[in-house]
Design a protein around this motif. Structure first.
Motif, mmCIF file in Angstrom:
data_model
loop_
_atom_site.group_PDB
_atom_site.id
_atom_site.type_symbol
_atom_site.label_atom_id
_atom_site.label_comp_id
_atom_site.label_asym_id
_atom_site.label_seq_id
_atom_site.Cartn_x
_atom_site.Cartn_y
_atom_site.Cartn_z
ATOM 1 N N PRO A 1 7.943 8.424 -2.213
ATOM 2 C CA PRO A 1 6.866 7.446 -1.964
ATOM 3 C C PRO A 1 7.319 6.334 -1.033
ATOM 4 N N LYS A 2 6.441 5.964 -0.106
ATOM 5 C CA LYS A 2 6.728 4.902 0.855
ATOM 6 C C LYS A 2 5.667 3.818 0.735
ATOM 7 N N VAL A 3 6.116 2.567 0.688
ATOM 8 C CA VAL A 3 5.215 1.429 0.511
ATOM 9 C C VAL A 3 5.169 0.612 1.802
ATOM 10 N N GLU A 4 3.965 0.381 2.304
ATOM 11 C CA GLU A 4 3.763 -0.463 3.476
ATOM 12 C C GLU A 4 3.353 -1.864 3.013
ATOM 13 N N ARG B 1 0.822 -1.204 0.000
ATOM 14 C CA ARG B 1 0.000 0.000 0.000
ATOM 15 C C ARG B 1 0.861 1.261 0.000
ATOM 16 N N MET B 2 0.409 2.281 -0.736
ATOM 17 C CA MET B 2 1.146 3.544 -0.825
ATOM 18 C C MET B 2 0.171 4.710 -0.800
ATOM 19 N N ASP B 3 0.544 5.763 -0.095
ATOM 20 C CA ASP B 3 -0.247 6.999 -0.072
ATOM 21 C C ASP B 3 0.174 7.855 -1.266
ATOM 22 N N ALA B 4 -0.762 8.098 -2.183
ATOM 23 C CA ALA B 4 -0.461 8.872 -3.388
ATOM 24 C C ALA B 4 -0.716 10.358 -3.213
ATOM 25 N N GLY B 5 -1.196 10.762 -2.031
ATOM 26 C CA GLY B 5 -1.377 12.182 -1.766
ATOM 27 C C GLY B 5 -2.757 12.693 -2.139
ATOM 28 N N PRO B 6 -3.042 13.954 -1.831
ATOM 29 C CA PRO B 6 -4.374 14.531 -2.049
ATOM 30 C C PRO B 6 -4.645 15.006 -3.474
ATOM 31 N N ASP B 7 -3.614 15.176 -4.271
ATOM 32 C CA ASP B 7 -3.792 15.769 -5.592
ATOM 33 C C ASP B 7 -4.105 14.760 -6.686
ATOM 34 N N ILE B 8 -3.978 13.475 -6.381
ATOM 35 C CA ILE B 8 -4.237 12.413 -7.357
ATOM 36 C C ILE B 8 -5.545 11.720 -7.001
ATOM 37 N N THR B 9 -6.451 11.602 -7.973
ATOM 38 C CA THR B 9 -7.703 10.888 -7.744
ATOM 39 C C THR B 9 -7.485 9.396 -7.995
ATOM 40 N N PRO B 10 -8.330 8.532 -7.422
ATOM 41 C CA PRO B 10 -8.207 7.093 -7.710
ATOM 42 C C PRO B 10 -8.261 6.792 -9.202
ATOM 43 N N GLU B 11 -9.125 7.501 -9.914
ATOM 44 C CA GLU B 11 -9.250 7.263 -11.360
ATOM 45 C C GLU B 11 -7.959 7.621 -12.098
ATOM 46 N N GLN B 12 -7.315 8.700 -11.696
ATOM 47 C CA GLN B 12 -6.049 9.093 -12.326
ATOM 48 C C GLN B 12 -4.961 8.055 -12.053
ATOM 49 N N GLY C 1 4.452 5.674 -7.878
ATOM 50 C CA GLY C 1 4.365 6.907 -7.097
ATOM 51 C C GLY C 1 5.197 8.025 -7.687
ATOM 52 N N GLN C 2 6.380 7.679 -8.147
ATOM 53 C CA GLN C 2 7.244 8.687 -8.760
ATOM 54 C C GLN C 2 6.608 9.237 -10.024
ATOM 55 N N ARG C 3 5.974 8.373 -10.822
ATOM 56 C CA ARG C 3 5.306 8.833 -12.042
ATOM 57 C C ARG C 3 4.131 9.755 -11.698
#
Length: 262
Positions: free
Chosen positions: A216-219, A75-86, A208-210
């Motif tokens: 990016p941190k992955v749990e 699991r990774m947190d992609a942040g607030p600016d990216i939507t699930p669809e994106q 995440g970088q893209r």
């Protein structure tokens, strides 16, 4: 990585199976998101991969596997600016680009779509590539699922998804699997699980970088769902793609040497 095996936290195989049956019994939001039923896989040649050990194989879920059943979540947190669809659109369109170097995913030119068969060449060391494939079982705007064929390292599903959690988007890959046969079970126990964890952590990091995530941190979480080995499926070793890939790699070199000496 955390590994949960205590009896109070270990889900049963029956519970996992029930939830999957319930999910598949529920009418899908869009029937076109599901692949049509196939008895055996058919493949077209793809440039850059060997493409062996896939055509004619049946699909295998955890029920058909041999080893212990595991559920792994990356699991990774992609942040607030990216939507699930994106996030999912980027993942589906550029899926092969996020794989660690030395591994090859040759899917359809249009990306990840239901019913597609992708061919894989996976680095297993010694200059040998494990040749296998995956089937796209489901794909929509927020998730997609791949299923493995006979002879793959494991029998199971890999689901890639994204969802909004509070004000941020969480992206994850979740694997429900059993090693396909006794040889793979030994390989997974002797370092295979660690290698798989690194593989998917590296894949999510690249995603995440893209997506523009800073650092990016992955749990990773791992749960043993069923500690039993299914000996009735030990004969799955007949389809073992690792053994066949080694033989397929070695045979051409012997043939060339024979021609040279002749």
């Amino acid at each position: 990585m955390s590994e949960t095996t205590g009896p109070e936290k270990v889900a049963s195989a029956e519970q996992i199976g029930l939830s999957h049956r319930e999910a598949t019994a529920t009418p899908p939001r869009d029937a076109s998101s599901w692949a049509k039923k196939v008895e055996r896989l058919e493949v077209d040649p793809r440039e850059g991969v060997r493409g062996t050990n896939v055509a004619g194989r049946r699909l295998t879920g955890p029920v058909q596997g041999f080893g212990k059943m595991w559920q792994k979540t990356y699991r990774m947190d992609a942040g607030p600016d990216i939507t699930p669809e994106q996030a999912i659109a980027t993942w589906r369109e550029h899926f092969p680009e996020f794989w660690p170097k030395g591994n090859r995913f040759a899917g359809a030119l249009t990306g990840i779509n239901p019913g597609d068969v992708a061919l894989l060449d996976l680095a297993i060391g010694g200059g040998v590539k494990l040749s296998t494939g995956v089937f796209v079982l489901y794909a929509d705007t927020e998730s997609f699922t791949l299923m493995t064929p006979q002879g793959h390292m494991f029998a199971g599903w890999i689901t890639f998804s994204a969802e909004r959690v509070s004000d941020s988007t969480t992206v994850q890959a979740q694997v429900l699997m059993r090693a396909n046969d006794p040889l793979y079970e030994v390989a997974m126990t002797c370092g295979g699980h660690r290698k798989e964890d690194k593989f998917w952590a590296a894949t999510l990091t690249a995603l995440g970088q893209r997506l523009g995530v800073q650092d990016p941190k992955v749990e990773t979480s791992t749960t043993c769902v069923d500690s039993r080995r299914q000996w009735r499926h030990a004969r799955n070793v007949w389809h073992n793609s690792m053994v066949r890939s080694v033989m397929q790699t070695a045979t051409p070199s012997r043939r060339v040497k024979g021609q040279a000496s002749g």
